[in-house]
Write an enzyme that holds these catalytic residues in place. Structure first.
Site, PDB file in Angstrom:
ATOM      1  N   ALA A  10       0.800  -1.107  -0.191  1.00 33.55           N
ATOM      2  CA  ALA A  10       0.126   0.043  -0.116  1.00 33.55           C
ATOM      3  C   ALA A  10       0.786   1.454  -0.105  1.00 33.55           C
ATOM      4  CB  ALA A  10      -0.971  -0.082   1.212  1.00 33.55           C
ATOM      5  N   ILE A  12       0.803   4.240   1.669  1.00 32.60           N
ATOM      6  CA  ILE A  12       1.371   4.716   2.988  1.00 32.60           C
ATOM      7  C   ILE A  12       2.659   3.989   3.449  1.00 32.60           C
ATOM      8  CG2 ILE A  12      -0.255   3.356   4.469  1.00 32.60           C
ATOM      9  CD1 ILE A  12      -0.392   5.729   6.565  1.00 32.60           C
ATOM     10  N   ARG A  35      -0.399  -9.945  -2.590  1.00 35.83           N
ATOM     11  CA  ARG A  35      -1.034 -11.204  -3.136  1.00 35.83           C
ATOM     12  C   ARG A  35      -0.388 -11.535  -4.603  1.00 35.83           C
ATOM     13  NH1 ARG A  35      -5.601  -8.949  -0.135  1.00 35.83           N
ATOM     14  NH2 ARG A  35      -6.276 -10.555   1.231  1.00 35.83           N
ATOM     15  N   TYR A  56       0.054 -13.449   2.150  1.00 33.17           N
ATOM     16  CA  TYR A  56       0.033 -12.659   3.504  1.00 33.17           C
ATOM     17  C   TYR A  56       0.521 -13.797   4.577  1.00 33.17           C
ATOM     18  CZ  TYR A  56      -2.099  -8.558   1.495  1.00 33.17           C
ATOM     19  OH  TYR A  56      -2.531  -7.694   0.573  1.00 33.17           O
ATOM     20  N   LEU A  72      -3.325  -2.182   5.207  1.00 36.16           N
ATOM     21  CA  LEU A  72      -4.382  -2.754   4.390  1.00 36.16           C
ATOM     22  C   LEU A  72      -5.898  -1.959   4.437  1.00 36.16           C
ATOM     23  CD1 LEU A  72      -4.354  -6.568   5.210  1.00 36.16           C
ATOM     24  CD2 LEU A  72      -3.780  -5.386   3.268  1.00 36.16           C
ATOM     25  N   HIS A  77      -8.535  -4.755   8.746  1.00 35.50           N
ATOM     26  CA  HIS A  77      -7.651  -4.542   9.933  1.00 35.50           C
ATOM     27  C   HIS A  77      -7.911  -5.561  11.118  1.00 35.50           C
ATOM     28  CE1 HIS A  77      -6.501  -0.052   8.865  1.00 35.50           C
ATOM     29  NE2 HIS A  77      -6.045  -0.860   7.870  1.00 35.50           N
ATOM     30  N   LYS A  95      -4.305   3.201  11.543  1.00 37.60           N
ATOM     31  CA  LYS A  95      -5.788   3.534  11.982  1.00 37.60           C
ATOM     32  C   LYS A  95      -6.703   3.593  10.850  1.00 37.60           C
ATOM     33  CE  LYS A  95      -5.440   7.189  10.177  1.00 37.60           C
ATOM     34  NZ  LYS A  95      -6.279   7.643   8.879  1.00 37.60           N
ATOM     35  N   ARG A 163     -10.831   5.626   0.629  1.00 35.22           N
ATOM     36  CA  ARG A 163     -11.666   6.519   1.512  1.00 35.22           C
ATOM     37  C   ARG A 163     -13.144   6.774   1.007  1.00 35.22           C
ATOM     38  NH1 ARG A 163      -6.376   6.989   1.152  1.00 35.22           N
ATOM     39  NH2 ARG A 163      -5.047   7.448   2.763  1.00 35.22           N
ATOM     40  N   ASP A 175     -10.991   7.759   8.712  1.00 35.38           N
ATOM     41  CA  ASP A 175      -9.850   8.287   8.285  1.00 35.38           C
ATOM     42  C   ASP A 175      -9.018   9.573   8.922  1.00 35.38           C
ATOM     43  OD1 ASP A 175      -7.647   8.253   6.455  1.00 35.38           O
ATOM     44  OD2 ASP A 175      -8.472  10.146   5.145  1.00 35.38           O
TER      45      ASP A 175
END
Length: 328
Positions: A10, A12, A35, A56, A72, A77, A95, A163, A175
Site C-alpha cells: 500500500a 502509505i 497477493r 500474506y 491494508l 484490519h 488507524k 476512502r 480516516d
C-alpha cells in the site's frame, strides 16, 4: 533489532512507513508480502529488503520476521491483526484499527492469548510537538483549559480511492475524525462524556464527507470539523484562562506546513514559538513500537485506548442521527 514484515504494498507503506522503519535505530524491514509476488519483489528490491512473499499467510508463517505493519484497507484490519497475532507476531496496524469499538475486544483477546504487542499506528502520539502540548497543559501554561478547537480537511473525490468506498471502511470520520479525538485525549488524559454532531454523506459514494462535532469533557469542550471534500486545512487550538496554544500543522506537518506550536499569553503581549523541524513522526513511531516489543517499557497506544477512541467515533455517528446529546 526488531524485524518487520510489511503486509501489502500500500502507498502509505511505500512512501512513509517503510522508509521510516529503514531509517530507525532499532528495527528493520526484512520482508514484503503481496497477493502479487511480482509487486512484492519490486517493493522489496526498491528498499533492499531480502524477502518477498506472494501471500500474506506465507509471510506470517515465516521466521524471517518478528512483527508486521498492516496498511491494508480499514475493513481488513481486524481480520489480519488477529491472524498476525495468532502467528505470534507483534502488530503495528494503521488507524483506524477497527470500525466499531466492540470489534477491538477480539483484538485485545488475540493480544493477550498470544502475548504479543498490538497497537494502532497513531504517529502523532510519538511526536515532540504533541508531547510539548501535553507538558505545557500539565504545567498550567494556559491556566485552566476551557475549550479546544480543531479542523482537519482535504479534498478527494476519486471513486477508486478506498476512502470513498464504504465496503472498504471509507469515510471521513474513520480516516481523519480520529485525529482531533486521539490528540485531545492524549494531551489531556481525559475522556468525553457526551457528543453532539452533524454529519453529511456523499450522495454518490455513501461515505461520510463532513462532520461538525461538539464533545463535552466535563470542565472543557472540544469542537472540531473534518471533511474529505474541502480545501486542505489542519489546526488545533487549546484555549485557557491565561493563554492559548495553537498547533499549526498538527497531524501531517510535512504536507500542511511546519511542525510548530505557538504559546500566547492572555493579553496577547507575549508569545513563544516552539519549532520541531526534524520530528520524523513515522520513524519515532517505529522506534517506539520496536522498543516496546523488545520489552523496554516504552509508551505506546494500548488497545484499551484505541477502544475508547473508537467509542467516540461510534458516538459521533449516533449523535448525527438525532438532536441533542449522545452519551459516549
Amino acid at each position: 533489532m526488531l524485524r518487520f514484515g510489511i503486509l501489502s504494498t500500500a502507498k502509505i507503506g511505500r512512501e512513509l512507513v517503510v522508509p521510516a522503519i529503514q531509517d530507525a535505530e532499532n528495527c528493520v524491514v526484512t520482508a514484503i508480502a503481496s497477493r502479487d509476488l511480482d509487486r512484492a519483489r519490486q517493493m522489496a528490491d526498491r528498499f533492499s529488503v531480502p524477502h518477498a512473499f506472494g501471500s500474506y499467510e506465507e509471510m506470517l508463517a515465516s521466521d524471517t520476521i518478528d512483527a508486521v505493519y498492516i496498511p491494508l484497507p480499514t475493513s481488513q484490519h481486524v481480520e489480519w491483526t488477529i491472524k498476525a497475532a495468532d502467528a505470534g507476531k507483534h502488530v503495528l496496524c494503521e488507524k483506524p484499527i477497527a470500525l466499531r469499538a466492540d470489534e477491538i475486544d477480539s483484538l485485545i483477546a488475540a493480544r493477550d492469548r498470544n502475548k504479543v504487542l498490538v497497537t494502532e499506528a497513531y504517529m502523532v502520539t510519538y511526536t515532540p510537538v504533541w508531547r510539548k502540548v501535553r507538558s505545557l497543559l500539565a504545567d498550567g501554561a494556559i491556566g485552566r483549559l476551557r475549550h479546544i478547537q480543531g479542523a482537519f480537511t482535504y479534498f478527494n473525490r476519486d471513486a477508486g480511492n478506498m476512502r470513498n468506498i464504504p465496503a472498504l471502511g471509507g469515510g471521513g470520520l474513520p480516516d481523519i475524525g480520529v485525529y482531533p479525538t486521539i490528540s485531545t485525549r492524549f494531551v489531556t488524559g481525559r475522556e468525553p462524556l457526551r457528543i453532539q454532531a452533524v454529519t453529511e454523506r456523499d450522495p454518490e459514494f455513501g461515505t461520510d464527507i463532513y462532520s461538525s462535532v461538539k464533545a463535552d469533557f466535563g470542565d472543557f469542550e472540544l469542537t472540531f470539523y473534518i471533511s474529505t471534500q474541502m480545501a486542505n486545512r489542519q489546526v488545533m487550538v487549546f484555549h485557557g484562562t491565561e493563554g492559548f496554544i495553537e498547533v499549526k500543522s498538527p497531524f501531517n506537518a510535512d504536507r500542511y506546513g511546519a511542525e510548530e506550536l505557538e504559546l500566547s499569553n492572555r493579553g496577547h503581549s507575549e508569545s513563544q514559538i516552539f519549532r520541531f523541524p526534524d520530528s520524523r513522526q513515522y520513524k519515532r513511531e517505529a522506534e517506539a513500537f520496536a522498543s516496546a516489543a523488545l520489552g523496554e517499557g516504552t509508551e505506546i497506544v494500548p488497545l484499551e485506548s484505541s477502544k475508547l477512541n473508537q467509542k467516540v467515533i461510534d458516538a459521533i455517528y449516533r449523535a448525527s442521527e438525532k438532536d441533542g446529546w449522545e452519551p459516549v
